[in-house]
Design a protein around this motif. Structure first.
Motif, mmCIF file in Angstrom:
data_model
loop_
_atom_site.group_PDB
_atom_site.id
_atom_site.type_symbol
_atom_site.label_atom_id
_atom_site.label_comp_id
_atom_site.label_asym_id
_atom_site.label_seq_id
_atom_site.Cartn_x
_atom_site.Cartn_y
_atom_site.Cartn_z
ATOM 1 N N GLY A 271 54.332 35.053 22.196
ATOM 2 C CA GLY A 271 54.271 33.633 22.520
ATOM 3 C C GLY A 271 55.606 33.093 22.995
ATOM 4 N N THR A 274 56.122 34.232 26.530
ATOM 5 C CA THR A 274 55.357 33.407 27.469
ATOM 6 C C THR A 274 56.092 32.102 27.758
ATOM 7 O OG1 THR A 274 53.242 34.341 26.757
ATOM 8 C CG2 THR A 274 53.175 32.178 27.805
ATOM 9 N N ALA A 275 56.610 31.474 26.693
ATOM 10 C CA ALA A 275 57.341 30.220 26.869
ATOM 11 C C ALA A 275 58.618 30.433 27.673
ATOM 12 C CB ALA A 275 57.667 29.615 25.507
ATOM 13 N N SER A 278 57.933 30.718 31.351
ATOM 14 C CA SER A 278 57.672 29.398 31.938
ATOM 15 C C SER A 278 58.989 28.659 32.172
ATOM 16 C CB SER A 278 56.759 28.597 31.007
ATOM 17 O OG SER A 278 56.322 27.411 31.615
ATOM 18 N N THR A 459 47.990 26.182 25.596
ATOM 19 C CA THR A 459 47.833 27.497 26.228
ATOM 20 C C THR A 459 49.134 28.283 26.319
ATOM 21 O OG1 THR A 459 48.039 26.455 28.419
ATOM 22 C CG2 THR A 459 45.810 26.849 27.567
ATOM 23 N N ARG A 460 50.280 27.582 26.436
ATOM 24 C CA ARG A 460 51.566 28.298 26.494
ATOM 25 C C ARG A 460 52.456 27.892 25.318
ATOM 26 N NH1 ARG A 460 50.291 26.913 31.652
ATOM 27 N NH2 ARG A 460 51.747 25.155 31.773
ATOM 28 N N ASP A 461 51.835 27.748 24.170
ATOM 29 C CA ASP A 461 52.581 27.424 22.948
ATOM 30 C C ASP A 461 53.436 28.626 22.560
ATOM 31 O OD1 ASP A 461 53.290 27.037 20.160
ATOM 32 O OD2 ASP A 461 51.754 25.485 20.090
ATOM 33 N N PRO A 465 50.563 30.953 19.161
ATOM 34 C CA PRO A 465 49.850 31.319 20.389
ATOM 35 C C PRO A 465 48.435 30.744 20.434
ATOM 36 C CG PRO A 465 51.051 33.192 19.516
ATOM 37 C CD PRO A 465 51.159 32.103 18.487
ATOM 38 N N TYR A 466 47.999 30.443 21.613
ATOM 39 C CA TYR A 466 46.711 29.777 21.814
ATOM 40 C C TYR A 466 45.561 30.536 21.165
ATOM 41 C CZ TYR A 466 42.663 27.911 24.324
ATOM 42 O OH TYR A 466 41.442 27.375 24.647
ATOM 43 N N GLU A 485 46.169 22.483 28.255
ATOM 44 C CA GLU A 485 46.683 23.451 29.219
ATOM 45 C C GLU A 485 48.098 23.036 29.611
ATOM 46 O OE1 GLU A 485 43.804 23.445 32.327
ATOM 47 O OE2 GLU A 485 42.314 24.545 31.155
ATOM 48 N N ASP A 487 52.688 23.513 28.389
ATOM 49 C CA ASP A 487 53.806 24.134 27.695
ATOM 50 C C ASP A 487 54.102 23.385 26.406
ATOM 51 O OD1 ASP A 487 54.756 26.185 29.705
ATOM 52 O OD2 ASP A 487 54.860 24.386 30.957
#
Length: 520
Positions: A271, A274-275, A278, A459-461, A465-466, A485, A487
């Motif tokens: 997670g 992912t963040a 972004s 979704t991008r926590d 995580p989602y 949806e 960040d």
């Protein structure tokens, strides 16, 4: 960063506790999800031994110029032996302002575990929640046992915490591994020495039972509640224990209580990756990005950040700190991760990284790290990290028992996040040395018979995580999944009109969203 799965968030650059260090359990070292039973509901009738607690009267006093009141709630230290003594819990409220009929109390919890809910209420929720909510509800918070104003767990003094937070969390050899283990042991021994009695009774189950006493003492037939991150685990646990007493529950930035610790750590590591990706995509479009210019891929930006952190591992940089602290790899990593919780902190992170990488000035990243750890300018720390560890290490058996066991999992963590994986893996070793045996285990929470419960996932926590929100919504017999949806960590009150209006309608009118509703 010396925590296991610490979850925090930023709002407009100011650090607020709307998150948690995860708190579900596992069989030690397991990497698969639990196949155990669901959390069993407690009997509806209040046991006679607990009746005095449920019948107590709170004595409210003014405690803030803004109109907040404070009181002290008593709960049994040990629910298995109520006559063995009490724990005293700090409670605060802001009474409903009107107009309109009062709905009841709305209990809020910002996460942690270890975050002061009383502080969160008085600094944000009690004045910053929508006016319509504050008009119809008494806004209420209590600091869970061991936290802040509620008989806080203590582990290390300020200098001890400084040493703890700067210890290398990516050991390169046996000597550095031994130093890291020694750091974990000193922290654990400090907790055991300073809070020996309370340390056995700060579990999430006990906090959820305290919450039911508070509900009754406030005069509410059912519990209305908004919990963020770890607060979702606390709220879901309450629902599992007392499904018939569930009113309007919002679980924002949800955790999955059915997963073992190692898998929770691994999925949270992904997670954060992912963040970061972004953030990196946003950063490289800007001329002041220290991780690369236009056309730089997130992968390349990540390698650039990793190279910078490795340089700090060899040569920490000055910070201008009055005590002479320098920016180490571990402190810088904490600062970067702190800014992942809210895209509003990304400009601050870009500037801090640029100053450290280009001008040898670690002041900005150290400030982010200090905010994360709640360290003040005088070198003192709140008890956030002490309570954080105390709750988690009681709720969960450790993800790893030994350094050798952890090393076998490093490839998976590095794959989950090439930048943060190694450090987050080593951080998950801390509970292996805890002085109190864990009392929890991973369990599904179904809460059969509960009123509709709104589970919110982003979704991008980075921290929850989602997929955890999806899983919890499926477990809960009355769960309704609401998706943002976007960040950042958590969604309510962070700028989405769709999210806010949906949750406000539920809290004010009792109208839950359609399961699967999506907002952006």
């Amino acid at each position: 960063m010396h925590t296991r799965r610490t979850l925090r968030t930023f709002r407009t650059g100011a650090l607020l506790l709307t998150a948690a260090l995860l708190a579900t359990a596992c069989s030690s070292g397991s990497a698969t999800s639990s196949t155990g039973s669901a959390v069993a509901a407690l009997p509806r009738a209040t046991p006679a031994a607990l009746s005095p607690y449920y019948k107590q009267k709170l004595i409210w006093r003014g405690c803030d110029a803004a109109g907040f009141e404070c009181a002290t709630l008593k709960a049994p230290l040990d629910y298995a032996r109520p006559a063995a003594g009490d724990v005293r819990l700090a409670v605060s409220r802001k009474k409903a302002t009107g107009p309109g009929r009062r709905i009841g109390s709305l209990l809020v919890n910002p996460g942690g575990p270890g975050g002061s809910a009383v502080g969160y209420l008085q600094q944000y929720a009690g004045l910053g929640y929508p006016a319509g909510i504050r008009a119809r509800y008494d806004m209420v918070a209590f600091d869970p046992r061991g936290v802040a104003h509620s008989e806080p767990v203590q582990c290390l003094d300020g200098p001890g915490m400084d040493a703890y937070t700067r210890t290398d969390i990516t050991p390169d050899d046996r000597r550095e591994t031994d130093e890291l283990v020694a750091s974990y042991k000193r922290f654990a021994e400090g907790c055991g020495a300073r809070s020996p009695k309370l340390l056995r009774h700060v579990s999430t189950v006990e906090a959820a039972r305290d919450m039911d006493i508070l509900r009754a003492v406030l005069g509410d037939r059912k519990l209305n509640y908004v919990g963020a991150s770890y607060g979702t685990f606390l709220g879901a646990t309450y629902a599992g224990l007392f499904p018939q007493r569930v009113g309007r529950l919002v679980l924002d930035g949800a955790m999955d209580p059915s997963l073992p610790a190692r898998r929770l750590n691994l999925e949270q590591t992904a997670g954060f990756d992912t963040a970061f990706r972004s953030f990196a995509r946003n950063c490289v479009r800007r001329p002041d990005c220290p991780l690369g210019g236009p056309g730089t891929s997130p992968e390349r930006a990540g390698r650039n950040l990793k190279a910078f952190l490795e340089r700090l591992d060899r040569r920490p940089v000055p910070t201008g700190d009055a005590g002479g602290r320098r920016l180490t790899e571990s402190l810088a990593t904490t600062g970067v991760i702190a800014a992942m919780y809210d895209e509003g902190a990304w400009p601050q992170l870009r500037q801090a990284l640029a100053a450290a990488a280009r001008r040898n000035d670690g002041t900005g990243l150290l400030a982010l790290s200090d905010s994360y750890y709640e360290r003040d300018a005088g070198g003192g720390y709140s008890n956030l990290m002490s309570a954080n560890a105390a709750v988690n290490c009681l709720d969960l058996p450790p993800a790893f028992d030994t350094p050798d066991q952890l090393r076998t999992a490093l490839p998976a963590f590095r794959k989950a996040s090439p930048v943060f994986g190694e450090g987050l893996a080593w951080s998950s070793l801390s509970c292996a040395y805890w002085p109190v045996q864990p009392s929890g285990e991973p369990r599904r929470i179904e809460a059969r018979g509960a009123a509709p419960i709104v589970v919110v996932g982003t979704t991008r926590d980075p921290a929850t995580p989602y997929r955890w929100a999806r899983s919890l919504a499926r477990q809960l017999s009355s769960g309704r999944l609401l998706t943002y949806e976007g960040d950042g960590h958590t969604a309510y009150g962070r700028g989405s009109r769709c999210i806010d209006s949906t949750i406000n309608a539920y809290l004010l009118r009792g109208t839950p969203p359609t399961d699967g509703k999506r907002c952006s």
